[in-house]
Design a protein around this motif. Sequence first.
Motif, PDB file in Angstrom:
ATOM      1  N   UNK A  50     -47.620  -8.073 -46.717  1.00  0.00           N
ATOM      2  CA  UNK A  50     -47.041  -7.724 -45.427  1.00  0.00           C
ATOM      3  C   UNK A  50     -45.833  -8.547 -45.024  1.00  0.00           C
ATOM      4  N   UNK A  51     -45.453  -9.508 -45.843  1.00  0.00           N
ATOM      5  CA  UNK A  51     -44.290 -10.344 -45.530  1.00  0.00           C
ATOM      6  C   UNK A  51     -43.016  -9.631 -45.968  1.00  0.00           C
ATOM      7  N   UNK A  52     -42.486  -8.764 -45.121  1.00  0.00           N
ATOM      8  CA  UNK A  52     -41.306  -7.973 -45.473  1.00  0.00           C
ATOM      9  C   UNK A  52     -40.023  -8.802 -45.486  1.00  0.00           C
ATOM     10  N   UNK A  53     -40.085 -10.024 -44.943  1.00  0.00           N
ATOM     11  CA  UNK A  53     -38.882 -10.866 -44.882  1.00  0.00           C
ATOM     12  C   UNK A  53     -38.732 -11.780 -46.094  1.00  0.00           C
ATOM     13  N   UNK A  54     -39.658 -11.685 -47.059  1.00  0.00           N
ATOM     14  CA  UNK A  54     -39.601 -12.607 -48.208  1.00  0.00           C
ATOM     15  C   UNK A  54     -38.272 -12.499 -48.945  1.00  0.00           C
ATOM     16  N   UNK A  55     -37.911 -11.284 -49.352  1.00  0.00           N
ATOM     17  CA  UNK A  55     -36.659 -11.111 -50.102  1.00  0.00           C
ATOM     18  C   UNK A  55     -35.435 -11.307 -49.214  1.00  0.00           C
ATOM     19  N   UNK A  56     -35.584 -11.019 -47.931  1.00  0.00           N
ATOM     20  CA  UNK A  56     -34.475 -11.259 -47.004  1.00  0.00           C
ATOM     21  C   UNK A  56     -34.107 -12.740 -46.978  1.00  0.00           C
ATOM     22  N   UNK A  57     -35.111 -13.589 -46.813  1.00  0.00           N
ATOM     23  CA  UNK A  57     -34.858 -15.034 -46.754  1.00  0.00           C
ATOM     24  C   UNK A  57     -34.360 -15.552 -48.099  1.00  0.00           C
ATOM     25  N   UNK A  58     -34.971 -15.078 -49.182  1.00  0.00           N
ATOM     26  CA  UNK A  58     -34.572 -15.531 -50.516  1.00  0.00           C
ATOM     27  C   UNK A  58     -33.128 -15.131 -50.831  1.00  0.00           C
ATOM     28  N   UNK A  59     -32.809 -13.869 -50.544  1.00  0.00           N
ATOM     29  CA  UNK A  59     -31.455 -13.387 -50.850  1.00  0.00           C
ATOM     30  C   UNK A  59     -30.416 -14.030 -49.926  1.00  0.00           C
ATOM     31  N   UNK A  60     -30.775 -14.228 -48.665  1.00  0.00           N
ATOM     32  CA  UNK A  60     -29.841 -14.885 -47.738  1.00  0.00           C
ATOM     33  C   UNK A  60     -29.509 -16.283 -48.214  1.00  0.00           C
ATOM     34  N   UNK A  61     -30.511 -16.996 -48.725  1.00  0.00           N
ATOM     35  CA  UNK A  61     -30.271 -18.330 -49.274  1.00  0.00           C
ATOM     36  C   UNK A  61     -29.323 -18.262 -50.477  1.00  0.00           C
ATOM     37  N   UNK A  62     -29.543 -17.272 -51.353  1.00  0.00           N
ATOM     38  CA  UNK A  62     -28.688 -17.138 -52.536  1.00  0.00           C
ATOM     39  C   UNK A  62     -27.258 -16.763 -52.155  1.00  0.00           C
ATOM     40  N   UNK A  63     -27.097 -15.933 -51.141  1.00  0.00           N
ATOM     41  CA  UNK A  63     -25.749 -15.585 -50.666  1.00  0.00           C
ATOM     42  C   UNK A  63     -25.039 -16.818 -50.117  1.00  0.00           C
ATOM     43  N   UNK A  64     -25.765 -17.601 -49.312  1.00  0.00           N
ATOM     44  CA  UNK A  64     -25.182 -18.838 -48.784  1.00  0.00           C
ATOM     45  C   UNK A  64     -24.856 -19.811 -49.917  1.00  0.00           C
ATOM     46  N   UNK A  65     -25.709 -19.865 -50.938  1.00  0.00           N
ATOM     47  CA  UNK A  65     -25.451 -20.725 -52.090  1.00  0.00           C
ATOM     48  C   UNK A  65     -24.197 -20.274 -52.832  1.00  0.00           C
ATOM     49  N   UNK A  66     -24.012 -18.965 -52.973  1.00  0.00           N
ATOM     50  CA  UNK A  66     -22.805 -18.463 -53.632  1.00  0.00           C
ATOM     51  C   UNK A  66     -21.558 -18.763 -52.800  1.00  0.00           C
ATOM     52  N   UNK A  67     -21.672 -18.689 -51.472  1.00  0.00           N
ATOM     53  CA  UNK A  67     -20.557 -19.072 -50.605  1.00  0.00           C
ATOM     54  C   UNK A  67     -20.209 -20.552 -50.790  1.00  0.00           C
ATOM     55  N   UNK A  68     -21.240 -21.370 -50.875  1.00  0.00           N
ATOM     56  CA  UNK A  68     -21.008 -22.805 -51.072  1.00  0.00           C
ATOM     57  C   UNK A  68     -20.345 -23.059 -52.424  1.00  0.00           C
ATOM     58  N   UNK A  69     -20.817 -22.360 -53.467  1.00  0.00           N
ATOM     59  CA  UNK A  69     -20.212 -22.503 -54.793  1.00  0.00           C
ATOM     60  C   UNK A  69     -18.752 -22.070 -54.764  1.00  0.00           C
TER      61      UNK A  69
END
Length: 393
Positions: A50-69
């Motif tokens: 039921x945790x529908x935000x799991x991939x949202x949080x994971x992908x948001x972190x990866x997007x921010x990581x790519x911005x930082x890179x």
Amino acid sequence: MLSIQNIKAWADKHLKGDPVIWSVVFALGMLSILVVYSATGTIAYFKYGGNTEYYLLRHSFLVLLSFFAMWVAHKVDYRYYSKISRLALWLSVPLLIFAWQFGVNLNSASRWITIPFINQSFQPSDLAKLALIINLAGMLSKRQQNINDFKKALIPMLLWCGVICGLIAMTNLSTAILLFLTCMLLLFIGRIPVKYLAMLAFVGVFAVSIAMVVGQRGETAISRVENFISKENIPFQAQQSYIAVATGGVTGKGPGNSSQRNFLPEAFSDFIFAIVVEEYGMIGAGIVIMLYLTLLYRGMKAAAASGRAYGGLLSAGLSFAIVIQAMVNMGVAVGLGPITGLPLPLLSMGGTSLLFTGIAMGIILSVSRGEIEETPDALSKKQFSNLPKKEAA
């Protein structure tokens, strides 16, 4: 209190290079979070209780990581990447071989290596692609004076293109072919004679032929091309993608209202453009295409404005690699080509793909920024030339 002037002043200080490229990447990143959240909601609900935000949080972190890179990469003078790329290129060879023979096998292809301790997968082909394009731009710029010398100028480039593309083709034919075509285009821009490009084409055909026989994806690639040409046995994922595109209409169903996300395999990755069309319609799809074309235009503009051949070739090669892959991915989603398995740069959910795309965009921004610092010899000459004639004498 934040104001537009304060934001602009902060951006001017910390985000150097072409502001249009920054804006386009940020826009694609924000759209990526929205579409990936929509495409993964059902999967996350059933997989994570039921945790529908799991991939949202994971992908948001990866997007921010790519911005930082991207931010870190744009801070580095682009001339230093030529030295780093040679080491990365040598490192990618054993990594590609290890992934082919001992990597994590998914969908009948072992393209990933699990990093110890952190238990995260890493795709060596992403490192190899970036390293080859950077190194090829460096070799071309250094050999402009003897570009017609087959032994000194062309053989090293032929070998590297053949080895890297051949090793990638063992597990990922579509990525290898796309990288090879990008290299051909870069060599053409770098003034390599057409007769030598024909030799490179022969090397590429030879490498792909070996990969079709020895590699893991030969039968899959042949069946995909046959199915696309015959139109008789359309794969399930292609059918669902076409339905998503057809039902999107002009304005789409609205954010989060996709119905095909529940049926379309890899809706968050290979076929994310189908979800974009379904939810945002032809208008949204047109905007996404224009954003990628804007990236290509600004990347080529940075290449034309670069004061060095290396900077121009580097920006052109990376821009072509990102945008051509995007066009191929979108073409597959709407039925213009056989299924390839390529993600949509800056939009699809992924780890190493997002990270290395961010680094590539940062390098393009570094080229658009110009030479950050002069070399010691050039700086001393400039200072000497600015002295009054009596003092200089």
